[in-house]
Design a protein around this motif. Structure first.
Motif, PDB file in Angstrom:
ATOM      1  N   TYR A  72       0.826  -1.216   0.000  1.00 45.81           N
ATOM      2  CA  TYR A  72       0.000   0.000   0.000  1.00 45.81           C
ATOM      3  C   TYR A  72       0.858   1.263   0.000  1.00 45.81           C
ATOM      4  N   SER A  73       1.846   1.349   0.899  1.00 44.31           N
ATOM      5  CA  SER A  73       2.646   2.578   0.965  1.00 44.31           C
ATOM      6  C   SER A  73       3.461   2.770  -0.312  1.00 44.31           C
ATOM      7  N   ASN A  74       3.843   1.676  -0.973  1.00 46.19           N
ATOM      8  CA  ASN A  74       4.563   1.778  -2.242  1.00 46.19           C
ATOM      9  C   ASN A  74       3.662   2.346  -3.336  1.00 46.19           C
ATOM     10  N   ILE A  75       2.424   1.876  -3.403  1.00 41.04           N
ATOM     11  CA  ILE A  75       1.471   2.402  -4.383  1.00 41.04           C
ATOM     12  C   ILE A  75       1.140   3.861  -4.082  1.00 41.04           C
ATOM     13  N   ARG A  76       1.011   4.180  -2.803  1.00 42.94           N
ATOM     14  CA  ARG A  76       0.762   5.574  -2.419  1.00 42.94           C
ATOM     15  C   ARG A  76       1.875   6.473  -2.933  1.00 42.94           C
ATOM     16  N   ARG A  77       3.118   6.011  -2.790  1.00 44.19           N
ATOM     17  CA  ARG A  77       4.254   6.774  -3.302  1.00 44.19           C
ATOM     18  C   ARG A  77       4.134   7.004  -4.802  1.00 44.19           C
ATOM     19  N   MET A  78       3.768   5.965  -5.545  1.00 41.41           N
ATOM     20  CA  MET A  78       3.662   6.092  -7.000  1.00 41.41           C
ATOM     21  C   MET A  78       2.561   7.072  -7.403  1.00 41.41           C
ATOM     22  N   ILE A  79       1.415   6.985  -6.734  1.00 42.77           N
ATOM     23  CA  ILE A  79       0.309   7.890  -7.063  1.00 42.77           C
ATOM     24  C   ILE A  79       0.692   9.323  -6.736  1.00 42.77           C
ATOM     25  N   VAL A 104     -17.396   4.014  -7.375  1.00 40.29           N
ATOM     26  CA  VAL A 104     -17.932   3.041  -6.413  1.00 40.29           C
ATOM     27  C   VAL A 104     -16.961   2.878  -5.248  1.00 40.29           C
ATOM     28  N   VAL A 105     -15.661   2.867  -5.548  1.00 36.33           N
ATOM     29  CA  VAL A 105     -14.640   2.773  -4.499  1.00 36.33           C
ATOM     30  C   VAL A 105     -14.807   3.914  -3.501  1.00 36.33           C
ATOM     31  N   ILE A 106     -14.943   5.121  -4.013  1.00 38.27           N
ATOM     32  CA  ILE A 106     -15.055   6.297  -3.147  1.00 38.27           C
ATOM     33  C   ILE A 106     -16.329   6.243  -2.310  1.00 38.27           C
ATOM     34  N   ASP A 107     -17.441   5.857  -2.934  1.00 40.57           N
ATOM     35  CA  ASP A 107     -18.704   5.748  -2.185  1.00 40.57           C
ATOM     36  C   ASP A 107     -18.586   4.722  -1.054  1.00 40.57           C
ATOM     37  N   LEU A 108     -17.988   3.574  -1.352  1.00 37.48           N
ATOM     38  CA  LEU A 108     -17.817   2.534  -0.337  1.00 37.48           C
ATOM     39  C   LEU A 108     -16.907   3.022   0.795  1.00 37.48           C
ATOM     40  N   ALA A 109     -15.811   3.660   0.410  1.00 39.88           N
ATOM     41  CA  ALA A 109     -14.853   4.127   1.419  1.00 39.88           C
ATOM     42  C   ALA A 109     -15.458   5.218   2.293  1.00 39.88           C
ATOM     43  N   GLU A 110     -16.233   6.099   1.699  1.00 35.79           N
ATOM     44  CA  GLU A 110     -16.904   7.145   2.485  1.00 35.79           C
ATOM     45  C   GLU A 110     -17.879   6.516   3.471  1.00 35.79           C
ATOM     46  N   ALA A 111     -18.628   5.510   2.999  1.00 36.02           N
ATOM     47  CA  ALA A 111     -19.606   4.844   3.875  1.00 36.02           C
ATOM     48  C   ALA A 111     -18.928   4.061   4.982  1.00 36.02           C
ATOM     49  N   ARG A 143      -7.895   6.397   6.664  1.00 36.79           N
ATOM     50  CA  ARG A 143      -8.979   6.122   5.712  1.00 36.79           C
ATOM     51  C   ARG A 143      -9.298   7.365   4.881  1.00 36.79           C
ATOM     52  N   ALA A 144      -9.270   8.533   5.520  1.00 36.09           N
ATOM     53  CA  ALA A 144      -9.476   9.775   4.761  1.00 36.09           C
ATOM     54  C   ALA A 144      -8.365   9.952   3.737  1.00 36.09           C
ATOM     55  N   GLU A 145      -7.145   9.593   4.123  1.00 33.25           N
ATOM     56  CA  GLU A 145      -6.026   9.687   3.190  1.00 33.25           C
ATOM     57  C   GLU A 145      -6.250   8.767   1.991  1.00 33.25           C
ATOM     58  N   PHE A 146      -6.784   7.554   2.222  1.00 33.00           N
ATOM     59  CA  PHE A 146      -7.068   6.628   1.129  1.00 33.00           C
ATOM     60  C   PHE A 146      -8.076   7.240   0.158  1.00 33.00           C
ATOM     61  N   ARG A 170      -8.648  10.387  -0.432  1.00 28.36           N
ATOM     62  CA  ARG A 170      -7.976  11.433  -1.211  1.00 28.36           C
ATOM     63  C   ARG A 170      -7.052  10.816  -2.263  1.00 28.36           C
ATOM     64  N   LEU A 171      -6.439   9.704  -1.915  1.00 24.96           N
ATOM     65  CA  LEU A 171      -5.528   9.042  -2.852  1.00 24.96           C
ATOM     66  C   LEU A 171      -6.283   8.545  -4.085  1.00 24.96           C
ATOM     67  N   VAL A 172      -7.456   7.951  -3.868  1.00 22.39           N
ATOM     68  CA  VAL A 172      -8.265   7.459  -4.986  1.00 22.39           C
ATOM     69  C   VAL A 172      -8.708   8.627  -5.865  1.00 22.39           C
ATOM     70  N   LYS A 173      -9.127   9.731  -5.227  1.00 23.25           N
ATOM     71  CA  LYS A 173      -9.540  10.908  -5.991  1.00 23.25           C
ATOM     72  C   LYS A 173      -8.369  11.461  -6.794  1.00 23.25           C
ATOM     73  N   THR A 174      -7.185  11.459  -6.192  1.00 24.34           N
ATOM     74  CA  THR A 174      -5.989  11.925  -6.886  1.00 24.34           C
ATOM     75  C   THR A 174      -5.696  11.044  -8.098  1.00 24.34           C
ATOM     76  N   TYR A 175      -5.812   9.734  -7.910  1.00 27.12           N
ATOM     77  CA  TYR A 175      -5.554   8.806  -9.007  1.00 27.12           C
ATOM     78  C   TYR A 175      -6.530   9.035 -10.148  1.00 27.12           C
ATOM     79  N   GLU A 176      -7.783   9.303  -9.811  1.00 24.87           N
ATOM     80  CA  GLU A 176      -8.779   9.578 -10.841  1.00 24.87           C
ATOM     81  C   GLU A 176      -8.439  10.827 -11.630  1.00 24.87           C
TER      82      GLU A 176
END
Length: 588
Positions: free
Chosen positions: A157-164, A560-567, A577-580, A582-588
């Motif tokens: 996870y932290s490696n993917i976070r770095r890449m994003i 769908v990922v963002i909706d699930l994570a928010e819920a 979890r909030a960081e995750f 933001r990470l998905v939104k950044t990737y989008e």
């Protein structure tokens, strides 16, 4: 003389006017933003917000602070008389090419500019990852057992976070879904019996496929207070080869190990081995209360030369064995980018070496650093075969988590060779697939074989596995037709509402014989609302599948990922979890 005096006066005035500016960076909804880069314009002075969005930086009146973060509009603030700031960043839909990133002291943009120097031909990316073949659905009639080793590693996870965060493409084989899921902590109960972990299960509808169900199997390791952890015999094994000569490698490594040092006690002992062209001891075993001496040895480290990783490992284990503490916590902590190129350098040779050394009773922790030539494949091999765990440290916040907040789990094992075997009831389940753990699969017969190595569980660690199952009677495009088996007829015995039986084997940290735990999971009588934890881990799993372009995501996108994570965000006291999200939104 007059000009020199003026320069001295000007310098003195600048020193006097410089002061510490502190504050918090949040988004428009009021959520703190960790990892925001802060730069005093026109200088190399920089800082980064912590997990709570807080920062501290030295600046003078008249200086301009720039606040930049991928996916947000860069904010510039001129310092007047204020010493405390609350900065609100607004989301941006503009090109990410305009966003400036900081890699510690080096200013770096996605257009290839580093510290003001333009690179027409950026250094070649030679990172390596083990191939992953995604698990498929298996028919219960043909393969009723699913067997695998636990995986507490969170490096994926932290490696993917770095890449994003760096705007890089993500190699498919870098996406290890189980490590993404296990990066987060979940609301599992502490064990109450004699076993060192509790078992937590849940069944609910699959968010990305209305024809299947998700089964969660979660382990919660017992939290051992640091005061109760046995005396530690630690050997820091540090890569100081030329490939480590980078702010996000050796310099970050030094800061991380200083954090670890702060957690040591008088009864703990630390030795330090370094390796480059050759290996050597730079600190003989030293009491944990001599923190200044340990930190001084760390501060003197410099990078240069080739990488004799194999020799370094042999020397570190030799010292650990010579100072072995019976009943204690004996461990080598390896910190490297994994770029071994002298001596035992192949994955096979390193695997043989580590398998030999693990019989000494010394455990292994691997800490990965850096980018560009990062060798995840070697780090994973070392951790898997050496009774160890593995983390990737991409910034100081991650260092604080791995070596500060979760220090006990990182260095102290409460159960080793932990295996899981699930048997599915063919009367209820037509097919199943394990989400992730592709590099942790075991043969069914390995479950009862105490000679077969498996994963270790640290103090307070959680481990989660998700199965996607196809109920009996459901026609699915993923369930391919096969001929009926002639010699293997299913028994007609009715097991009622039993969905599956899950078995666990583990050994005590210093034991050789495994213990068995069994738990039965029933089908829910009615469809229940999934817990917040299950919603969130489903979001993480789906994001991983999307990164892998998996056919099993059923074309459910990251909305769908963002909706699930928010819920499923819940209280989220640590903000991960909030960081995750933001990470998905950044990737989008």
């Amino acid at each position: 003389m007059k000009s020199i005096l003026l320069l001295i006066i000007a310098f003195s005035f600048s020193q006097i006017s410089a002061r510490t500016i502190t504050g918090t960076v949040i988004d428009e909804s009021g959520l703190s933003l960790p990892g925001v880069n802060i730069l005093v314009k026109g200088t190399n002075t920089s800082a980064q917000t912590d997990i709570d969005g807080k920062f501290s930086i030295e600046a003078s009146k008249g200086d301009i602070l720039t606040f930049s973060f991928i996916g947000f509009i860069t904010e510039k603030i001129k310092i007047k008389d204020q010493t405390i700031l609350e900065v609100v960043l607004k989301e941006s839909r503009e090109s990410l090419d305009e966003v400036i990133l900081l890699q510690n002291d080096a200013e770096r943009s996605l257009s290839g500019v580093v510290s003001g120097i333009s690179y027409a031909n950026p250094p070649e990316n030679t990172e390596s990852y083990k191939p992953i073949e995604e698990n498929i659905f298996k028919r219960v009639g043909n393969a009723p057992l699913s067997t695998f080793s636990i995986d507490v590693d969170r490096a994926g996870y932290s490696n993917i976070r770095r890449m994003i965060n760096n705007g890089q493409d993500i190699p498919v084989d870098a996406v290890k879904i189980e490590e993404m899921i296990n990066y987060f902590n979940y609301d599992y109960s502490q064990p109450t019996g004699n076993d060192p972990f509790s078992i937590n299960t849940e069944v609910a509808a699959t968010p990305w496929n209305d024809q299947t169900q998700l089964v969660k199997i979660g382990l919660q390791g017992k939290i051992i207070p640091l005061d109760d952890v046995p005396a530690s015999n630690l050997v820091f094994l540090i890569d100081v080869s030329g490939s480590m000569n980078s702010p996000n490698k050796l310099e970050l490594l030094k800061s991380a190990f200083k954090l670890l040092t702060d957690n040591l006690r008088e009864q703990d002992k630390v030795a330090m081995v370094v390796y480059a062209g050759a290996a050597g001891v730079v600190l003989e075993p030293t009491s944990g209360n001599e923190k200044a001496k340990i930190k001084e040895a760390l501060q003197k480290l410099q990078a240069g030369g080739s990488t004799a990783g194999g020799e370094g490992i042999k020397m570190a284990y030799k010292i650990a064995e010579e100072h072995f503490i019976e009943g204690g916590n004996n461990r080598v902590i390896l910190a490297t980018d994994g770029d071994f190129n002298v001596g035992a350098s192949s994955d096979r040779a390193m695997e043989d070496l580590i398998e030999e050394k693990r019989n000494s009773g010394v455990f292994l922790t691997c800490l990965g650093f850096g980018m560009g030539n990062y060798k995840d494949s070697k780090m994973e091999t070392l951790a898997d075969k050496g009774n160890g765990n593995y983390a990737y440290i991409d910034n100081m916040q991650e260092a604080k988590r791995v070596l500060g907040t979760e220090f006990g789990g990182t260095i102290y094992t409460i159960a080793k060779d932990v295996k899981i075997q699930v048997e599915f009831n063919p009367g209820k389940v037509a097919a199943y697939r394990l989400i992730g753990y592709e590099n942790r699969l075991l043969n069914d017969e390995d479950f009862n074989d105490d000679q077969k190595d498996a994963g270790e569980l640290g103090s307070g660690h959680t481990v989660t596995a998700l199965y996607e199952i196809i109920p009996v009677g459901v026609k699915s495009k993923f369930l391919k037709e096969v001929d009926d088996l002639k010699y293997s007829r299913m028994k007609n015995k009715d097991f009622g509402e039993e969905l599956l039986t899950v078995k666990f084997r583990y050994k005590e940290p210093d034991g050789n014989n495994s213990k068995l735990i069994t738990k039965t999971v029933n089908s829910p009588e009615t469809e229940k609302e999934p817990s917040e934890d299950l919603k969130f881990m489903s979001a993480v799993a789906l994001f991983g599948m999307n990164l892998r372009e998996s056919e099993y995501s059923n074309n459910c996108g990251n909305d769908v990922v963002i909706d699930l994570a928010e819920a499923g965000r819940g209280a989220d006291g640590d903000g991960y979890r909030a960081e995750f999200i933001r990470l998905v939104k950044t990737y989008e």
